[in-house]
Design an enzyme around this catalytic site. Sequence first.
Site, PDB file in Angstrom:
ATOM      1  N   TYR A   1      10.117   0.354   1.426  1.00  0.00           N
ATOM      2  CA  TYR A   1      11.082  -0.316   2.384  1.00  0.00           C
ATOM      3  C   TYR A   1      10.137  -1.985   2.896  1.00  0.00           C
ATOM      4  CZ  TYR A   1      10.728  -0.164   7.665  1.00  0.00           C
ATOM      5  OH  TYR A   1      11.494  -0.298   8.929  1.00  0.00           O
ATOM      6  N   ASP A   2       9.579  -1.840   2.786  1.00  0.00           N
ATOM      7  CA  ASP A   2       8.554  -3.105   3.070  1.00  0.00           C
ATOM      8  C   ASP A   2       9.761  -4.215   2.321  1.00  0.00           C
ATOM      9  OD1 ASP A   2       7.420  -2.268   4.358  1.00  0.00           O
ATOM     10  OD2 ASP A   2       5.378  -2.411   2.657  1.00  0.00           O
TER      11      ASP A   2
ATOM     12  N   GLU B   1     -16.262   1.375  16.320  1.00  0.00           N
ATOM     13  CA  GLU B   1     -14.999   3.071  16.454  1.00  0.00           C
ATOM     14  C   GLU B   1     -14.363   3.275  15.317  1.00  0.00           C
ATOM     15  OE1 GLU B   1     -12.794   2.298  19.599  1.00  0.00           O
ATOM     16  OE2 GLU B   1     -14.649   2.887  21.086  1.00  0.00           O
TER      17      GLU B   1
ATOM     18  N   LYS C   1     -10.822   2.907  13.014  1.00  0.00           N
ATOM     19  CA  LYS C   1      -9.361   3.242  13.639  1.00  0.00           C
ATOM     20  C   LYS C   1      -9.025   4.950  12.600  1.00  0.00           C
ATOM     21  CE  LYS C   1      -5.993   0.276  13.605  1.00  0.00           C
ATOM     22  NZ  LYS C   1      -4.875   0.293  13.225  1.00  0.00           N
TER      23      LYS C   1
ATOM     24  N   ARG D   1       3.690   5.445  22.267  1.00  0.00           N
ATOM     25  CA  ARG D   1       2.960   4.098  22.958  1.00  0.00           C
ATOM     26  C   ARG D   1       4.226   2.977  22.720  1.00  0.00           C
ATOM     27  NH1 ARG D   1       2.288  -0.274  18.992  1.00  0.00           N
ATOM     28  NH2 ARG D   1       0.988  -1.917  20.006  1.00  0.00           N
TER      29      ARG D   1
ATOM     30  N   GLU E   1      -5.816   8.472  20.208  1.00  0.00           N
ATOM     31  CA  GLU E   1      -5.157   8.914  19.201  1.00  0.00           C
ATOM     32  C   GLU E   1      -4.646   9.544  18.788  1.00  0.00           C
ATOM     33  OE1 GLU E   1      -4.101   5.612  18.076  1.00  0.00           O
ATOM     34  OE2 GLU E   1      -3.323   6.014  15.413  1.00  0.00           O
TER      35      GLU E   1
ATOM     36  N   CYS F   1      19.059  15.437 -20.901  1.00  0.00           N
ATOM     37  CA  CYS F   1      18.934  15.770 -19.709  1.00  0.00           C
ATOM     38  C   CYS F   1      17.929  17.117 -20.304  1.00  0.00           C
ATOM     39  CB  CYS F   1      19.785  15.783 -18.572  1.00  0.00           C
ATOM     40  SG  CYS F   1      19.117  17.136 -17.545  1.00  0.00           S
TER      41      CYS F   1
END
Length: 680
Positions: free
Chosen positions: A37-38, A114, A116, A137, A173, A408
Amino acid sequence: MAGAEDTRRAAELRAAITDHNYRYHVLVEPIVTDAEYDALARELIALEEKYPELVTPDSPTQQVGSRTGDVFAPIRHVERLMSLDNVDSLEALESWRDRLARVLDGEPDGYMCEMKIDGLAVSLTYQSGVLVQGATRGDGTVGEDITANVRAIGDIPRALGAGAPTVLEVRGEIFMPVSAFAELNRRQAELGEKPYVNPRNTAAGSVRQKDPDKTGERQLSIWVYQLGHVEGAPTFARHSEAMQWLGELGLPINPDSRRVDGIDAVEAYVQDALDHRHDRDYEIDGVVVKADVLTEQAAAGFTAKSPRWAIAYKLPPEEKTTILKDILINVGRTGAVTPYAELEPVFVGGVTVTSATLHNEGELQRKDLRIGDTVIVRRAGDVIPEVVGPVLDRRPSGAEMWHMPAKCPFSGHPIVLAEGEAKARCTGGFACPSQLREYLFHFASRGAMDIEGLGYKTVDALLSNDLITDPADIFTLEPAGLLELEGWGEISVNNLLAAIEGAKDRPLARLLTALGIRMIGGTVAETLARHFGSLEAILAATPEKLEEIDGIGPEISRSLADWIGEGDNRRLVDRLAAAGVRLADPDPEERDTTLVGLSVVITGTLQDFSRDTAKAAVVERGGKVTGSVSGKTAALIAGEGGGSKLAKAESLGVPVLGEAEFKLLLADGPDAVGILNGSD
Ligand code: IVH
């Protein structure tokens, strides 16, 4: 100036990324790794930077944060939900501290450390102690209204204890505890269904269910970590004090948070988080460090998108070594052959990894992986485990390079690698059992024909009992044959047949997605369906006609042409039509408008409809089905066993219709059953 090829490629990338976003955020069934994706996103960004004229308003690069599906109403946050800057080393953490100390003229007076949480950020609003709103959000400014769904989550209090202020908005969250996730997947396996990928995606998908009851069934939880907009609240000197107060009001506050003095103690907290990364019942992707004193926070202020007084320390992806026992292959629904690693089980990134995709032969050779090698396996906080490479000095002597088999192993058909392609393919088509199995599973899946109950387990049963040989056979299944399957009774058979019946009437875009034509996923299918209206028109369109459409390039039109030319596909389309599957969307002018503007809720079990078919019947007539009863609901359709919704409808004076009245409503409209055509 961008040339034709770059313009085309940009459109193609936009369509592909938009499709992947939809699969990731809405369907919660990603089909590419984060790295793939990136790569697509980076390619598009690079093209747009080089040729700014290629940037379109709807380009995914222009949308911030998570894409919103179109199910939930938008909500503007009273105060923006900021994001956090990241560091990934102790040196970078110290630089953050140094910058902050410069702004504050000295080191902060204490830090709050805290975890994450790797979940879904939400904003909850309480008015005089009563939960009145839940919102995602979104892009930080506008989120989605998920009030009904957060109310269904048992761990989120609907009312706060004594001392609650007039207005209290908090951020936190929502996550799925690791234990709940394991239990959910155990049940999926029992049902023969595909396992959920990870707790984060599953939590996000659960929160975005249209039916709040479904959200409620998932054992979601929350840690609240930040005060938002408040009115009538006491003032606090420190963030840690505000958190304690929220805890006293009854909000779940993470007991693993620590107020510490000095950066050394912060670093010890980070180290501890790293060492015990998987020892908690929730997943983390880092540590958040905040300057604790609120006047210091105010003095430090914000950059464009994040506070200067807080930082996220991102945990690195975990790596372990293990033995590459074997290299096997999968044959997917399009015949694509994917080699994968069979590994000595290794616990990495919070899960036991036993296999990992190797993508294609080229990748395998580039990484120089050989059977018997000791290999490095990495799993980031997210999805798919990856074999990074071999540890060469531990390679056994005589280990040989792997090559793609010529035939195959499932069908015996030749495997071919087309010029210019990375992926080899099995040429067996539906004659290849592996291809057919994957095809059928995809065909029936949620983003495609959405046939409830037709998961891998049922597909396998149908295939091994020779009840189907191609997707069109699904629509001519007879009760007699199904009743002979082991463990199947009248109820399960009827449910499956009802779901299949409902699937005959899916929108064209769904059918097109179901056909599994390469490069034609949900978004491209929508574009084609909207443009042409019928499968015949799409299949008959010339490449020129296709490529006139924004987002459709030569690769897609070639893929369509190849598909039509391949094996039995033409015959499959004819057989689907003969089996009663609708191959065209209704003409906009001929569309049934009996229920336009009408919003109904369905509850309980109906005799002649599944949930899906009942819903489809309403939607097809222009009506809307929502998950919870409100003043705007025109009627509650109640089958056997409708519970709380019935009481709610009665208390709001919403008319309740039984199945017979529902049929009348579908046939003759609201007047026939004497309900008001109130709109939502
Ligand atoms: S504080 C202004 N604390 O991380 C402060 N965020 O990139 C804003 N997150 O969208 C956030 N655990 O979803 C904060 N203990 C925590 C967190 C946390 C997870 C997420 C949150 C936010 C993202 C920031």
